[in-house]
Design a protein around this motif. Structure first.
Motif, PDB file in Angstrom:
ATOM      1  N   LEU A   1       0.949  -1.771  -0.116  1.00 17.57           N
ATOM      2  CA  LEU A   1      -0.030   0.283   0.419  1.00 17.57           C
ATOM      3  C   LEU A   1       1.251   1.326  -0.406  1.00 17.57           C
ATOM      4  N   PHE A   2       1.694   1.167   0.656  1.00 20.78           N
ATOM      5  CA  PHE A   2       2.937   2.869   1.070  1.00 20.78           C
ATOM      6  C   PHE A   2       4.151   2.753  -0.110  1.00 20.78           C
ATOM      7  N   ILE A   3       3.812   1.506  -0.852  1.00 15.05           N
ATOM      8  CA  ILE A   3       5.729   1.598  -1.670  1.00 15.05           C
ATOM      9  C   ILE A   3       4.469   1.931  -2.723  1.00 15.05           C
ATOM     10  N   THR A   4       3.589   1.458  -3.253  1.00 14.50           N
ATOM     11  CA  THR A   4       2.905   1.866  -4.560  1.00 14.50           C
ATOM     12  C   THR A   4       3.234   3.264  -4.448  1.00 14.50           C
ATOM     13  N   ARG A   5       2.750   3.789  -3.505  1.00 10.17           N
ATOM     14  CA  ARG A   5       2.198   5.581  -3.432  1.00 10.17           C
ATOM     15  C   ARG A   5       3.458   6.146  -4.604  1.00 10.17           C
ATOM     16  N   PHE A   6       4.264   5.890  -4.965  1.00  9.20           N
ATOM     17  CA  PHE A   6       6.270   6.022  -5.350  1.00  9.20           C
ATOM     18  C   PHE A   6       6.054   6.090  -6.137  1.00  9.20           C
TER      19      PHE A   6
ATOM     20  N   ILE B   1       3.811  -3.636  11.733  1.00  8.40           N
ATOM     21  CA  ILE B   1       4.060  -1.676  11.156  1.00  8.40           C
ATOM     22  C   ILE B   1       5.220  -1.419  11.141  1.00  8.40           C
ATOM     23  N   PHE B   2       6.932  -2.170  10.842  1.00  8.57           N
ATOM     24  CA  PHE B   2       8.055  -1.579  10.445  1.00  8.57           C
ATOM     25  C   PHE B   2       7.539  -1.488   8.522  1.00  8.57           C
ATOM     26  N   PRO B   3       7.097  -3.100   8.159  1.00 10.24           N
ATOM     27  CA  PRO B   3       7.088  -2.750   6.183  1.00 10.24           C
ATOM     28  C   PRO B   3       6.382  -1.291   6.335  1.00 10.24           C
ATOM     29  N   ILE B   4       5.647  -0.731   7.654  1.00 16.77           N
ATOM     30  CA  ILE B   4       5.311   0.387   6.412  1.00 16.77           C
ATOM     31  C   ILE B   4       6.264   1.542   6.326  1.00 16.77           C
ATOM     32  N   PHE B   5       6.803   1.461   7.812  1.00 19.79           N
ATOM     33  CA  PHE B   5       8.312   2.481   7.395  1.00 19.79           C
ATOM     34  C   PHE B   5       8.907   2.198   6.722  1.00 19.79           C
ATOM     35  N   ILE B   6       9.510   0.690   6.437  1.00 19.27           N
ATOM     36  CA  ILE B   6      10.985   0.118   5.932  1.00 19.27           C
ATOM     37  C   ILE B   6       9.979   0.502   4.250  1.00 19.27           C
TER      38      ILE B   6
ATOM     39  N   ILE C   1       8.495   3.393   2.726  1.00 22.43           N
ATOM     40  CA  ILE C   1       8.700   4.677   2.924  1.00 22.43           C
ATOM     41  C   ILE C   1       9.973   5.072   2.549  1.00 22.43           C
ATOM     42  N   VAL C   2      10.381   3.996   2.974  1.00 23.05           N
ATOM     43  CA  VAL C   2      11.691   4.831   3.455  1.00 23.05           C
ATOM     44  C   VAL C   2      12.811   4.497   1.745  1.00 23.05           C
TER      45      VAL C   2
ATOM     46  N   ILE D   1      14.518   6.010  -1.031  1.00 23.83           N
ATOM     47  CA  ILE D   1      15.555   6.344  -2.227  1.00 23.83           C
ATOM     48  C   ILE D   1      15.863   5.779  -3.239  1.00 23.83           C
ATOM     49  N   LEU D   2      14.803   4.675  -4.114  1.00 25.19           N
ATOM     50  CA  LEU D   2      14.475   4.389  -5.430  1.00 25.19           C
ATOM     51  C   LEU D   2      13.775   5.752  -5.828  1.00 25.19           C
ATOM     52  N   GLN D   3      13.181   6.870  -5.450  1.00 21.52           N
ATOM     53  CA  GLN D   3      12.944   7.777  -5.884  1.00 21.52           C
ATOM     54  C   GLN D   3      13.695   8.649  -6.603  1.00 21.52           C
TER      55      GLN D   3
END
Length: 440
Positions: free
Chosen positions: A84-89, A366-371, A373-374, A378-380
């Protein structure tokens, strides 16, 4: 439980099929979320299904049904939040390289420095092979950990051979002249062949697998016919791909069988079924099952610290923390891993296992969200660079973090990534500094 896992597998298959039909088979590498989901599925859905069906477990004879259900729910929720969070990029690597124009001068520079990188990898591969052949392949495979003790940097620099192969194959696709393409192709074949020989002799299935992913990814992402809406031509290529995957699986299966036979040589009966073969490479989900049913000491980031500290020799830091593999081994079988002892064996952990080891079940969610985003940031950031080698470093990073990160121990993964990203930095400095001096 079998029905529940089967339904999840069907959902993943439908999701993947949607992307392939809409964007082509190239979506497997152009869309990080697809690649990551496939590896998550193999480790946390397919393998548990096979283990339940075959009633095969390594640590215990059986686990409670509620434990199996809870483990699946936790990792599915963690993976969903990660996606969900990685697709935002909006990461799309086909678009990134589709219309990229690179000068032949830049390609020449990349090939020259890449060849120097290959020579470094070749030198350390030769040193490692000398050790293997001096003691014999069979004896080396019986105790690879002891033979590798104190030679961590030497083993890591040998990976520069497949890094150079990845760089050469990318240069082949980006080169503007026939002469440069031929030069890049020859270097690609030579470095790829050397890497295969080295990893085959030391029975390193994981490295062969990652190398094939990187080289295959370079082919997928630079082939426009694979990144359009699915058609008959693509279907033929998909069939060819499945044939190659089948050949690769047979190779990995036999490498694993030969390695396991060394440990089982004292037994009269030797069996090596499919589930055992896959479990040796991707059987990390049982780690979560065991920790849910047994007490263990939460490590609160120790295994991640061990990864960052791995570049410091243990002679300088005798109390340097162990990685997650040895820690988990001693959780399950106390005292079975003793630093410096011969015939040590470790366990593979992976993304979700290490989160649970360090922060419990809350960490899995919880931590998959943080990872995400980070990683996305970085990739962006890397993708915004004007230099081809930086964009290649982003693609290289994406493949490793969305595949190997799911099933590898963080210490080994991070140490390997840290060493293998250095060639990209060296080439970037060589290319960018030269161009700046030329402009001046």
């Amino acid at each position: 439980m079998v029905i529940f896992l089967s339904i999840l597998l069907v959902i993943v298959f439908a999701f993947t099929l949607y992307f392939i039909l809409a964007k082509g088979i190239g979506a497997l590498f152009s869309q990080p979320v697809v690649l990551g989901l496939l590896f998550f599925t193999i480790i946390h859905l397919l393998l548990p299904l096979l283990q339940i069906n075959e009633d095969y477990y390594r640590y215990q004879t059986e686990y409670a049904l509620i434990t199996i259900i809870l483990s699946i729910v936790l990792v599915v929720l963690g993976q969903f939040l990660f996606m969900l969070f990685i697709t935002r990029f909006n990461l799309d690597y086909f678009k990134l390289f589709k219309d990229l124009k690179v000068s032949d001068r830049e390609i020449k520079r990349m090939l020259f420095v890449g060849f120097l990188v290959f020579l470094v990898g070749f030198y350390f591969s030769y040193k490692n092979l000398s050790i293997i052949l001096s003691v014999g392949v069979t004896e080396y495979l019986r105790d690879r950990i002891s033979f590798g003790q104190g030679k961590g940097i030497q083993l890591l620099f040998a990976h520069w051979t497949y890094v150079s192969a990845f760089i050469f194959i990318f240069c082949y696709y980006m080169a503007g002249t026939r002469k440069l393409r031929i030069r890049a192709l020859i270097l690609s074949i030579f470095s790829f062949g050397m890497s295969m020989l080295y990893y085959f002799l030391n029975s390193n299935r994981n490295s062969i697998f990652i190398m094939l992913l990187l080289v295959g990814g370079a082919w997928f992402i630079n082939n426009k016919s694979l990144n359009i809406k699915a058609n008959k031509k693509q279907m033929k290529r998909i069939f060819l791909m499945f044939v190659l995957v089948g050949v690769a699986f047979i190779l990995f299966f036999n490498i694993g069988k030969e390695r396991y036979a060394l440990y089982a040589s004292r037994h009269k009966e030797f069996k090596y079924p499919l589930v055992k073969s896959l479990n040796g490479a991707f059987g990390n989900h049982e780690n979560i099952l065991w920790m849910l049913e047994n007490d263990y000491e939460k490590l609160y980031g120790q295994t991640y610290l061990a990864g960052y500290a791995n570049i410091i020799p243990r002679k300088l830091w005798p109390s340097k923390p162990l990685g997650a593999g040895p820690k988990l081994k001693n959780f399950i079988d106390p005292g079975s891993y003793v630093l410096g002892r011969e015939r040590n064996s470790s366990l593979t952990t992976g993304f979700f296992t290490e989160l649970q080891m360090n922060y419990g079940v809350v960490g899995i969610v919880i931590f998959p969200i943080f990872i995400a985003i980070v990683m996305g940031l970085i990739l962006q950031h890397l993708n915004r660079s004007n230099y081809l080698i930086v964009k290649m470093a982003s693609f290289f990073t994406m493949i490793l973090f969305f595949t190997q990160f799911y099933f590898a121990e963080f210490l080994g993964f991070f140490s390997r990534y840290f060493i293998t990203i250095i060639p990209f930095i060296i080439i970037y400095l060589a290319v960018s500094v030269r161009f700046k001096l030329t402009k001046s």
